[in-house]
Enzyme design. Sequence first.
Site, PDB file in Angstrom:
ATOM      1  N   ARG A  41       0.814  -1.217   0.000  1.00 36.45           N
ATOM      2  CA  ARG A  41       0.000   0.000   0.000  1.00 36.45           C
ATOM      3  C   ARG A  41       0.846   1.264   0.000  1.00 36.45           C
ATOM      4  O   ARG A  41       0.531   2.214  -0.668  1.00 36.45           O
ATOM      5  CB  ARG A  41      -0.939  -0.005   1.196  1.00 36.45           C
ATOM      6  CG  ARG A  41      -2.310  -0.486   0.762  1.00 36.45           C
ATOM      7  CD  ARG A  41      -3.279  -0.381   1.856  1.00 36.45           C
ATOM      8  NE  ARG A  41      -2.832  -1.178   2.983  1.00 36.45           N
ATOM      9  CZ  ARG A  41      -3.517  -1.325   4.101  1.00 36.45           C
ATOM     10  NH1 ARG A  41      -4.653  -0.733   4.241  1.00 36.45           N
ATOM     11  NH2 ARG A  41      -3.057  -2.077   5.076  1.00 36.45           N
ATOM     12  N   LYS A  60       6.182 -29.983  -1.845  1.00 33.73           N
ATOM     13  CA  LYS A  60       7.276 -30.637  -1.112  1.00 33.73           C
ATOM     14  C   LYS A  60       7.782 -31.811  -1.944  1.00 33.73           C
ATOM     15  O   LYS A  60       6.992 -32.574  -2.503  1.00 33.73           O
ATOM     16  CB  LYS A  60       6.794 -31.126   0.258  1.00 33.73           C
ATOM     17  CG  LYS A  60       6.555 -29.978   1.236  1.00 33.73           C
ATOM     18  CD  LYS A  60       6.216 -30.506   2.608  1.00 33.73           C
ATOM     19  CE  LYS A  60       5.761 -29.395   3.537  1.00 33.73           C
ATOM     20  NZ  LYS A  60       6.844 -28.642   4.157  1.00 33.73           N
ATOM     21  N   HIS A  81      -3.730 -29.607   3.932  1.00 39.59           N
ATOM     22  CA  HIS A  81      -2.499 -30.382   3.792  1.00 39.59           C
ATOM     23  C   HIS A  81      -2.733 -31.888   3.984  1.00 39.59           C
ATOM     24  O   HIS A  81      -2.307 -32.710   3.171  1.00 39.59           O
ATOM     25  CB  HIS A  81      -1.435 -29.910   4.793  1.00 39.59           C
ATOM     26  CG  HIS A  81      -1.101 -28.444   4.681  1.00 39.59           C
ATOM     27  ND1 HIS A  81      -1.106 -27.777   3.496  1.00 39.59           N
ATOM     28  CD2 HIS A  81      -0.745 -27.538   5.624  1.00 39.59           C
ATOM     29  CE1 HIS A  81      -0.766 -26.502   3.702  1.00 39.59           C
ATOM     30  NE2 HIS A  81      -0.543 -26.340   4.994  1.00 39.59           N
TER      31      HIS A  81
HETATM   32  C1  BG6 Z   1       0.706 -23.779   7.123  1.00 36.68           C
HETATM   33  C2  BG6 Z   1      -0.112 -23.648   8.372  1.00 36.68           C
HETATM   34  O1  BG6 Z   1      -0.136 -23.942   6.008  1.00 36.68           O
HETATM   35  O2  BG6 Z   1       1.553 -24.920   7.230  1.00 36.68           O
HETATM   36  C3  BG6 Z   1       0.790 -23.520   9.576  1.00 36.68           C
HETATM   37  O3  BG6 Z   1      -0.934 -22.492   8.255  1.00 36.68           O
HETATM   38  C4  BG6 Z   1       1.772 -24.666   9.638  1.00 36.68           C
HETATM   39  O4  BG6 Z   1       0.031 -23.472  10.770  1.00 36.68           O
HETATM   40  C5  BG6 Z   1       2.483 -24.821   8.305  1.00 36.68           C
HETATM   41  O5  BG6 Z   1       2.705 -24.402  10.664  1.00 36.68           O
HETATM   42  C6  BG6 Z   1       3.325 -26.085   8.283  1.00 36.68           C
HETATM   43  O6  BG6 Z   1       4.110 -26.098   7.129  1.00 36.68           O
HETATM   44  P1  BG6 Z   1       5.490 -26.884   7.084  1.00 36.68           P
HETATM   45  O7  BG6 Z   1       5.938 -26.719   5.657  1.00 36.68           O
HETATM   46  O8  BG6 Z   1       6.396 -26.224   8.070  1.00 36.68           O
HETATM   47  O9  BG6 Z   1       5.190 -28.302   7.460  1.00 36.68           O
END
Ligand code: BG6
Length: 478
Positions: free
Chosen positions: A51, A177, A235
């Site tokens: 912004r 990943k 996830h």
């Molecule tokens: C994110 C979540 O999408 O993924 C977080 O919002 C979490 O809460 C994170 O900590 C974990 O990602 P990674 O790659 O560290 O396993």
Amino acid sequence: MVSRVIPVDPFDLVVFGGTGDLARRKIMPALFRRCAAGQIPDGARIIGVARHGHDAESYRALIAESLRGEGADPCHLEGFLRRLEYQSLDATRSEGWDGLGIGMGQGVRAFYFSVSPDLFGALAERLHAHGLVTPEARIVVEKPFGHDLESARALNRVLAAHFREDQIYRIDHYLGKETVQNLMAVRFGNMLFEPLWNSQYVDHIQITVAESVGVGARGAYYDHAGAMRDMMQNHLMQLLCLIAMEPPAKFDPDAVRDEKLKVIRALDAVKPHHIVRGQYADGEGCGYRAEVGDPRTTTETYVALRAHISNWRWAGTPFYLRTGKRLVARSSVINVMFKDAPHSIFGEEAGRHANVLSIRLQPNEGITLKVTIKEPGPGGMRLVDVPLDMSFAKALGPENQNPPDAYERLIMDVIRGNQTLFMRGDEVEAAWAWTDPIIAGWQARGDVPKPYECGSTGPGDAELLMKRDGRRWQGINP
Ligand code: BG6
């Protein structure tokens, strides 16, 4: 093994929220690394948008500061910063938009919405109104993609008003990943596993995404989300899809996403007694409620559940999923637990032995297959389980010790126009359709999460969930 860098043509990448946490922690470092690897051509432009508060020079200084931890070689850093520009813009106002288009080429232009989802609609509309949406334009949107089914549908509608589905890249960084992609390689690149990959041979599957960190500074967001919305709906759901889906005919975006969608749609509703909610409890210097400053919050920081996929391949095979914060270790693992051999020729005293295929996503990416062998030496036929261990770092050499960050892969996929590792609108909606009744059930019952100690494996009830079925969780090991 040398990593291959596939060159891309010059592009324009606009990062809305260019001074935000995600941009500084993930997006810019990922772009920097790709640039240092020689993948970002001369002529590519990366435009940070916020912004106010910066000009090109001060923005470059801000990003250079974020890249300090990268141990950036000054020459690489200089090359990256040269490609970096800055534009002040407010998504909700008309000023400044024409300036954004100046200098944009005819090639790929990507708009990364690293901002609150409330602004997605305004951004999409303004991009359109200012003639910035060309056939080669695409947008990248971050999670959370909605808060429930209704809000996800509304978001999809807003974006669809200005962009085709093949221009919308919904990020779930787990899909970027390295080992998550490897899941598909292991399943569909080998003859060995697929014939056994069904309820006839697999007793059950465990998916664990354990984190040792708490919610940190993200309490305001997290307290409205909880583990179910923050991790399970996206996830863990994606991991479940990749482990359970049918082989797609091709490794192409729609073929893969069609198969994932079928898995989500085949999920049964989760029964209330098949789900455990937890919250890390007040202890010495560690407690969720104190961290978010609300002594009564009932947001869960842990969820474990038992899911069923009603299709021919998986009928009768439970999937146990769990995720939580402030657990004993950071460890994401999928364990495929095979059934015992139907008959032991070695008799009762040899005990029970079953194969376990463990796919470790992080840390120490790799695959282990537990097999049963004879314990060496005299003394009769004593059986022992040993791991056939394939750590990718060991097997593929030290240069593969640190696989590229998910964002590196995903951003370059956006530029290349490959949506395979991004969620389609219908997939996200189906995931919410499965998640919503679980959350609604908790709300209707006034459910209070079970406390668990920081540094533990989660609430005791999660152990019971397994014990009742005559099973137990594999350990959470760093
Ligand atoms: C994110 C979540 O999408 O993924 C977080 O919002 C979490 O809460 C994170 O900590 C974990 O990602 P990674 O790659 O560290 O396993």
